[in-house]
Design a protein around this motif. Structure first.
Motif, mmCIF file in Angstrom:
data_model
loop_
_atom_site.group_PDB
_atom_site.id
_atom_site.type_symbol
_atom_site.label_atom_id
_atom_site.label_comp_id
_atom_site.label_asym_id
_atom_site.label_seq_id
_atom_site.Cartn_x
_atom_site.Cartn_y
_atom_site.Cartn_z
ATOM 1 N N ILE A 143 8.068 21.180 -3.571
ATOM 2 C CA ILE A 143 6.917 20.328 -3.266
ATOM 3 C C ILE A 143 7.375 18.897 -3.008
ATOM 4 O O ILE A 143 6.917 18.240 -2.061
ATOM 5 N N ASN A 144 8.284 18.396 -3.818
ATOM 6 C CA ASN A 144 8.754 17.023 -3.640
ATOM 7 C C ASN A 144 9.472 16.831 -2.316
ATOM 8 O O ASN A 144 9.332 15.794 -1.663
ATOM 9 N N VAL A 145 10.261 17.821 -1.901
ATOM 10 C CA VAL A 145 10.933 17.723 -0.605
ATOM 11 C C VAL A 145 9.906 17.709 0.517
ATOM 12 O O VAL A 145 10.042 16.959 1.488
ATOM 13 N N ARG A 146 8.861 18.484 0.383
ATOM 14 C CA ARG A 146 7.831 18.505 1.425
ATOM 15 C C ARG A 146 7.034 17.202 1.432
ATOM 16 O O ARG A 146 6.599 16.736 2.489
ATOM 17 N N GLU A 147 6.843 16.597 0.278
ATOM 18 C CA GLU A 147 6.249 15.260 0.230
ATOM 19 C C GLU A 147 7.156 14.272 0.966
ATOM 20 O O GLU A 147 6.686 13.418 1.724
ATOM 21 N N LEU A 148 8.442 14.403 0.750
ATOM 22 C CA LEU A 148 9.401 13.529 1.413
ATOM 23 C C LEU A 148 9.355 13.733 2.932
ATOM 24 O O LEU A 148 9.434 12.776 3.701
ATOM 25 N N THR B 216 0.829 -1.208 0.000
ATOM 26 C CA THR B 216 0.000 0.000 0.000
ATOM 27 C C THR B 216 0.853 1.242 0.000
ATOM 28 O O THR B 216 0.574 2.211 -0.708
ATOM 29 N N ASP B 217 1.928 1.248 0.792
ATOM 30 C CA ASP B 217 2.793 2.425 0.855
ATOM 31 C C ASP B 217 3.396 2.740 -0.498
ATOM 32 O O ASP B 217 3.509 3.884 -0.901
ATOM 33 N N GLN B 218 3.806 1.712 -1.221
ATOM 34 C CA GLN B 218 4.391 1.941 -2.538
ATOM 35 C C GLN B 218 3.368 2.552 -3.483
ATOM 36 O O GLN B 218 3.671 3.457 -4.239
ATOM 37 N N ILE B 219 2.133 2.066 -3.434
ATOM 38 C CA ILE B 219 1.091 2.609 -4.288
ATOM 39 C C ILE B 219 0.829 4.062 -3.923
ATOM 40 O O ILE B 219 0.688 4.920 -4.780
ATOM 41 N N LEU B 220 0.791 4.356 -2.641
ATOM 42 C CA LEU B 220 0.468 5.708 -2.196
ATOM 43 C C LEU B 220 1.517 6.727 -2.576
ATOM 44 O O LEU B 220 1.233 7.896 -2.660
ATOM 45 N N HIS B 221 2.744 6.299 -2.789
ATOM 46 C CA HIS B 221 3.796 7.286 -3.006
ATOM 47 C C HIS B 221 4.202 7.452 -4.468
ATOM 48 O O HIS B 221 5.232 8.006 -4.764
ATOM 49 N N ARG B 222 3.373 7.015 -5.364
ATOM 50 C CA ARG B 222 3.557 7.378 -6.756
ATOM 51 C C ARG B 222 2.901 8.723 -6.996
ATOM 52 O O ARG B 222 1.998 9.091 -6.274
ATOM 53 N N PRO B 223 3.225 9.525 -8.032
ATOM 54 C CA PRO B 223 4.206 9.263 -9.076
ATOM 55 C C PRO B 223 5.602 9.734 -8.716
ATOM 56 O O PRO B 223 6.461 9.783 -9.563
ATOM 57 N N TRP B 224 5.840 10.088 -7.457
ATOM 58 C CA TRP B 224 7.173 10.531 -7.065
ATOM 59 C C TRP B 224 8.125 9.358 -6.946
ATOM 60 O O TRP B 224 9.310 9.527 -6.838
ATOM 61 N N ALA C 163 20.924 10.635 0.244
ATOM 62 C CA ALA C 163 21.234 10.244 1.623
ATOM 63 C C ALA C 163 19.978 10.272 2.490
ATOM 64 O O ALA C 163 19.781 9.395 3.342
ATOM 65 N N VAL C 164 19.119 11.277 2.270
ATOM 66 C CA VAL C 164 17.871 11.352 3.034
ATOM 67 C C VAL C 164 16.978 10.170 2.693
ATOM 68 O O VAL C 164 16.439 9.494 3.582
ATOM 69 N N THR C 165 16.789 9.895 1.424
ATOM 70 C CA THR C 165 15.889 8.804 1.032
ATOM 71 C C THR C 165 16.447 7.447 1.431
ATOM 72 O O THR C 165 15.685 6.528 1.725
ATOM 73 N N ALA C 166 17.780 7.312 1.457
ATOM 74 C CA ALA C 166 18.376 6.043 1.879
ATOM 75 C C ALA C 166 18.011 5.720 3.322
ATOM 76 O O ALA C 166 17.874 4.550 3.694
ATOM 77 N N ALA C 167 17.833 6.758 4.137
ATOM 78 C CA ALA C 167 17.452 6.542 5.542
ATOM 79 C C ALA C 167 16.014 6.050 5.674
ATOM 80 O O ALA C 167 15.615 5.593 6.750
ATOM 81 N N CYS C 168 15.240 6.134 4.591
ATOM 82 C CA CYS C 168 13.833 5.733 4.610
ATOM 83 C C CYS C 168 13.632 4.290 4.146
ATOM 84 O O CYS C 168 12.499 3.825 4.044
ATOM 85 N N VAL C 169 14.727 3.612 3.845
ATOM 86 C CA VAL C 169 14.641 2.244 3.343
ATOM 87 C C VAL C 169 14.809 1.266 4.508
ATOM 88 O O VAL C 169 15.740 1.405 5.299
ATOM 89 N N PRO C 170 13.905 0.294 4.641
ATOM 90 C CA PRO C 170 14.043 -0.687 5.723
ATOM 91 C C PRO C 170 15.360 -1.469 5.605
ATOM 92 O O PRO C 170 15.835 -1.685 4.489
ATOM 93 N N PRO C 171 15.921 -1.869 6.742
ATOM 94 C CA PRO C 171 15.420 -1.634 8.099
ATOM 95 C C PRO C 171 15.682 -0.189 8.526
ATOM 96 O O PRO C 171 16.762 0.353 8.276
#
Length: 199
Positions: free
Chosen positions: A105-110, A3-11, A65-73
């Motif tokens: 806008i994309n940074v604020r989405e992040l 669900t999370d993957q679906i919700l975060h398109r198209p970014w 680097a920011v997005t890498a911190a959002c990847v599990p674990p």
């Protein structure tokens, strides 16, 4: 696909190459009217979809680097540091490009996604409510980006467990949903049932 993957398109799905694919509590975003017009905006891509331009080259390693911190674990300390860095980038993009530019806008989405990962659904919902307003200003209420931000706001709102906070946030979401998804959409009716139960 989750669900999370679906919700975060198209970014894109949050990963180290999050931005390249599309070519602590956070401060609460302000829902003030947008002042700056969008700069060179995203252009139509394949299949009629809108292509989001990547951030300036000098920012790509920081955003990666920011997005890498959002990847599990998820490491809480690393995520907290990413949250601080995302706030810094947000400030820099806002100063350089304005609030209504796709980079900002994309940074604020992040930042909304980070709030979600930090277990702060109300903060995440407010970020997405904020970006929905920006997207509507830039693209209009019927654009896929605007509707996607609205969907993310509702999804995060559903995770708010405190009744008073849920009611207050729902009152903020409802006018936006009526404008973006319509009076009779599932999202509007779900929020309306909490905010205006007798309606």
């Amino acid at each position: 696909m989750s669900t999370d993957q679906i919700l975060h398109r198209p970014w894109g799905i949050v990963s180290p190459d999050f931005w390249q694919k599309t070519d602590p509590e956070p401060t609460t975003p302000v829902s003030a009217p947008v002042q700056a017009p969008v700069g060179p905006g995203p252009a139509p891509g394949a299949m009629g979809q809108t292509a989001v331009p990547p951030p300036p080259a000098e920012y790509r390693w920081r955003i990666a680097a920011v997005t890498a911190a959002c990847v599990p674990p998820i490491d809480p300390q690393r995520l907290a540091a990413a949250n601080v860095e995302a706030e810094q980038i947000d400030g820099e993009f806002t100063a350089a490009f304005g609030a209504a530019h796709s980079h900002t806008i994309n940074v604020r989405e992040l930042r909304g996604w980070i709030a979600h990962l930090m277990g702060q659904p109300a903060a995440a919902a407010r970020w997405y409510l904020h970006t929905t307003g920006l997207q509507a200003h830039v693209w209009g209420t019927e654009h896929e980006f605007t509707r996607a931000s609205a969907g993310r706001a509702v999804q995060q709102w559903k995770g708010v467990t405190d009744p008073a906070e849920r009611l207050a946030l729902g009152s903020e979401l409802l006018p936006m949903l009526r404008a973006v998804t319509g009076e009779t959409s599932d999202a509007t009716l779900a929020v309306q049932a909490i905010v205006e139960p007798s309606a």
